[in-house]
Write a protein that holds these residues in place. Sequence first.
Motif, PDB file in Angstrom:
ATOM      1  N   LEU A  46      11.288  -2.756  18.808  1.00  0.00           N
ATOM      2  CA  LEU A  46      11.976  -2.961  17.601  1.00  0.00           C
ATOM      3  C   LEU A  46      10.871  -3.667  16.312  1.00  0.00           C
ATOM      4  N   ILE A  47      10.405  -4.685  17.162  1.00  0.00           N
ATOM      5  CA  ILE A  47       9.115  -5.308  16.346  1.00  0.00           C
ATOM      6  C   ILE A  47       8.193  -4.324  15.697  1.00  0.00           C
ATOM      7  N   GLU A  48       7.656  -3.723  16.711  1.00  0.00           N
ATOM      8  CA  GLU A  48       6.759  -2.346  16.295  1.00  0.00           C
ATOM      9  C   GLU A  48       7.187  -1.480  15.303  1.00  0.00           C
ATOM     10  N   LEU A  49       8.410  -1.112  15.370  1.00  0.00           N
ATOM     11  CA  LEU A  49       9.074  -0.204  14.347  1.00  0.00           C
ATOM     12  C   LEU A  49       9.413  -0.668  13.014  1.00  0.00           C
ATOM     13  N   VAL A  50       9.895  -2.235  13.177  1.00  0.00           N
ATOM     14  CA  VAL A  50      10.423  -2.560  12.059  1.00  0.00           C
ATOM     15  C   VAL A  50       9.324  -3.173  10.875  1.00  0.00           C
ATOM     16  N   TRP A  51       7.950  -3.497  11.647  1.00  0.00           N
ATOM     17  CA  TRP A  51       6.943  -3.960  10.849  1.00  0.00           C
ATOM     18  C   TRP A  51       6.097  -3.047  10.996  1.00  0.00           C
ATOM     19  N   ASP A  52       6.271  -1.688  11.280  1.00  0.00           N
ATOM     20  CA  ASP A  52       5.408  -0.401  11.000  1.00  0.00           C
ATOM     21  C   ASP A  52       4.122  -0.685  11.932  1.00  0.00           C
ATOM     22  N   GLY A  53       4.183  -1.208  12.945  1.00  0.00           N
ATOM     23  CA  GLY A  53       3.088  -1.500  14.014  1.00  0.00           C
ATOM     24  C   GLY A  53       2.305  -2.378  13.572  1.00  0.00           C
ATOM     25  N   SER A  54       2.470  -3.232  12.530  1.00  0.00           N
ATOM     26  CA  SER A  54       1.603  -4.260  12.042  1.00  0.00           C
ATOM     27  C   SER A  54       2.624  -5.630  12.104  1.00  0.00           C
ATOM     28  N   PRO A  55       3.245  -6.240  12.974  1.00  0.00           N
ATOM     29  CA  PRO A  55       3.954  -7.190  12.986  1.00  0.00           C
ATOM     30  C   PRO A  55       3.286  -8.554  12.698  1.00  0.00           C
ATOM     31  N   PRO A  56       3.719  -9.458  12.047  1.00  0.00           N
ATOM     32  CA  PRO A  56       3.065 -10.880  11.649  1.00  0.00           C
ATOM     33  C   PRO A  56       3.228 -11.875  12.928  1.00  0.00           C
ATOM     34  N   ALA A  57       2.711 -12.976  13.260  1.00  0.00           N
ATOM     35  CA  ALA A  57       2.895 -13.546  14.174  1.00  0.00           C
ATOM     36  C   ALA A  57       4.561 -14.222  14.235  1.00  0.00           C
ATOM     37  N   THR A  58       5.159 -14.152  13.312  1.00  0.00           N
ATOM     38  CA  THR A  58       6.511 -14.674  13.365  1.00  0.00           C
ATOM     39  C   THR A  58       7.273 -13.651  13.335  1.00  0.00           C
ATOM     40  N   ALA A  59       6.958 -12.457  13.914  1.00  0.00           N
ATOM     41  CA  ALA A  59       8.045 -11.384  13.902  1.00  0.00           C
ATOM     42  C   ALA A  59       9.262 -11.581  14.600  1.00  0.00           C
TER      43      ALA A  59
END
Length: 979
Positions: A46-59
């Motif tokens: 989910l983190i990968e999808l929601v942040w388009d593969g570039s999640p921040p540290a606080t994702a």
Amino acid sequence: MRIDLLGAVTVRYDCSTAATPSAPKRRALLAALAVELDRVVPTDRLIELVWDGSPPATARAALQGHVTALRRLLDGGLVLATRGAGYVLTGDPDQVDALRFEDLCDRAGVLLPGCPDAAAAASADRPTGDDDPALPLLRAALDLWRGPALADCGSALLRERAAPRLTDLRLRALDRLAEGLCRLDRGAELVAELVEAVPAHPSHQRLAARLIDCLDQAGRRAEARAWYDRVTAQLPTAPGPALRLAGERLAGGPTAVPGRPTAVPATGAGAVAERATATTAAATAALGPTAAAARRLSPAPSQLPRANRRFVGRSAELDRLDGAIATGREARPILVTGPAGVGKTSLVQHWAHRVAERFSDGRLYADLRGFDEGGPREPTEVLAGFLTALGVAAHALPASLDGRSRRFRDLLAGRRILIVLDNARCYEQLAPLLPDPPPEAAAHDTSAHDTAAAGGWAGPVTVITSRSRLRDLLVHEGATTLPLDTLSPADARELLARVVDPARVAAEPQAAAELAEQCDRLPLALRLAAARLAVRPDWALNDLVAELSAERAGLTAPARADLGSPGVGVALDLTCRTLTPAATRLFALLGLHPGAVIDPAAAAVLADVSPAAARGLLAQLDTVHLLEESAPGLFARRELVRLHSARLAAELPADQRLAALDRLIEHYLTATATATVACAGPHTGGAPSAVTASAVTPSVITPPAGHSLPPTATPGQAADWFGREEPAVRGMVLRAEQHGRFAAAWRLAHRAGVLYAKARHRRAEWWTTAESGLRAARACADPAAVARLTTDLAVILVDRRDFRAAADHLDRALASADEVSDPVLRHHCRARTADGLVRAGRPDRAVPLMTDIVARARALADDRLLARALNDLASAQVVGGTLEPALSHADEAVRILAAHPDAAETVRATHTRAEALHALGRHGDALTTARLALALGRTQADPAIEARSHALIATVLHALGRTAEAVAEEGRAAEAAHR
């Protein structure tokens, strides 16, 4: 409630009120969960999808905030729940238009290749009358579409992964509906939709053919001709069969039937044979008379090994193999890859027998022995066997590798033949064994949906297995990959039952499950373990489980050679022999690493190389599946692989092994120190646990020369790092204790306490770590260390609400602190316990202890220590409702800290003063003070402090009746929390 994904993402309540989230990431999260309705979606995905593969540290923290917001949005029909390490959206599939669309297509018999029952649905006879039940279902399904799937979903990555499948199914549904309507002379009804779809999918020749037929039935023959000319002019080659037949019907050729265009046959044995024969004849004729003669005279070989009667499961993988040869892409090699012992050969051999009759020109098989001890087979030798099987006399075999490869390719041209290349080493070994790619026309003709049910183009199909990822094969040949994972728990249990005895397995289901997990659910390990049971009928499964547990210090029992079959250990040894010496050495040294996940920083320290060199060595191990790159820069491994690595590490010279262990211990001491500072700061006024840990955390943290540390500069990064590395930290404490590195063991255990305090679900692991640290502290005969670790255990006991045991531990900690006459250490021990009481919801127990702590702190001549104690007491009194004393103590703390306006303690004391004022009803003063806390907090660059201040301001504004401002502050709090 309804969630619509077939167009712009929209959410509507049953009363048609719109409820679509305005935040793009929230829409992306909801869409990702809706697509997988009733299935758990891992948090990492989910983190990968929601942040388009570039999640921040606080994702991760931000994701939790979005989940909370969605839960408020959803009504009772849809429920968003936490399940293990992920989330699941549950509800009626009819509430999601994409799922309703798939269900309608399924009921109409329109399925994607590779789906269960796809072949049966494709081969089913079509109704010939006016009562085709599929037509109204398909009409209803297509009416659900409002535009491109998942438009405006907030995630390009989600759209890239999920939309193509829905679009492909939509085109298939449109094609099937057009076919049915044309059969009823009603093709005109679909002209508008096809006119829109065909330009959007210019390579879909079958759809273009349907448009031409529908226009013809509508009496618009001139437009039909124009469309035919337009589509064919854009093709790089001659039209495929579907489009060509449509053109012939348009021209009134011999295949035309007035009013009822001849449908392009999609299935049926006769049609398949006719198409295969025609294609084969054309391809063979193009080779000239010599090759044509060879094609007529050569036999149909059958070299497949005997089928495995004990093959179980793998239904999804078998479907994917079926799909790979039913999509018009089978001209590309199919690569089945996975670690040693995972069952690649068994899967491909079982599948090859299952589809053998679809390859009427023969089945070739070769074990390339890519990872055998004697080395891989030479392509020249393999080609000799293939050519002989195809009818070439031994004396007529070409002498050179190029000559044999060229002759092999000539004999394969136009033949429906299966080639299985098992256990390949590298692309260089494979290249001479691969058939020619198909002619350009076949490669570009995507109208091959006609042949999907029958096996596609009438040429050779190559299936390769390898424990290497063979990236060169992907680059040069565009291979279709099928990564093979371990068996499911149910399939692993069934495999045990087939080898042993179903009754024995059924009698001990728990032991069977444990045995499967000890074997990592690898088929090879399971078969070898089951063989031990089979020859010992008097053993219970629990007996073997107990023996394997005792053997796990080395490689587990499935590696034993007395079973008459190569074991897991042998397979892993052979894999290691393909590595460079440096990679082999790193693999052995990784046996000293107790974690499940390894990053380049830890690998570099172990191997004593640069991080860049370590990344290259890890990539080598990943290539042959000894490690799996589970996320960018993070490498996971299976338990049997870890145990094998540990066995190799034990064989290293003692001085090398201990030197590497010392480097790894120092690495984790330094990494944990940086994470501790990020969470609490070396000189902050945070939780008393942070203050105590700072006593053993260096003020300046530098990695060993030539090495780097993982990113842990922010609280979010530190939490993510510890969440991933906790097993390694715990293991390093235990390993340091076992090897007599007692000072390092207790320091690492104590530093980790700050991180454990933040990770509230790790209390059992913290207890194990702290106990080991305490034993090490006692071995050092260091009373101060004993006091610190005993206090750590007291804090855990408070969290468990075992207050009597916590008090006993605190008394022992204080006695140890008294041995070194350290009143500051005594103060910290008591402050940590009091803080634990507040966190456990017992301010009534905490306030008397904190009052005494403040009284004793006044004698320590440390103003900042006194200010922290006063603030802790004030905060506990606010919670307990003793408000006037709380305000008095907070005021005193603020006055003491006036000389330190940039200190974190000042921010917290100001915040506590604002809370006390608010609780007393002095909302105006509270608002002013809270805004001052916010201004001071911004100097700390800590989003958590800023979020806390915004939340307090919002609470005070609500109390003042200033709702609009309060809502705005709540938004700012959420934004800061998600940074």
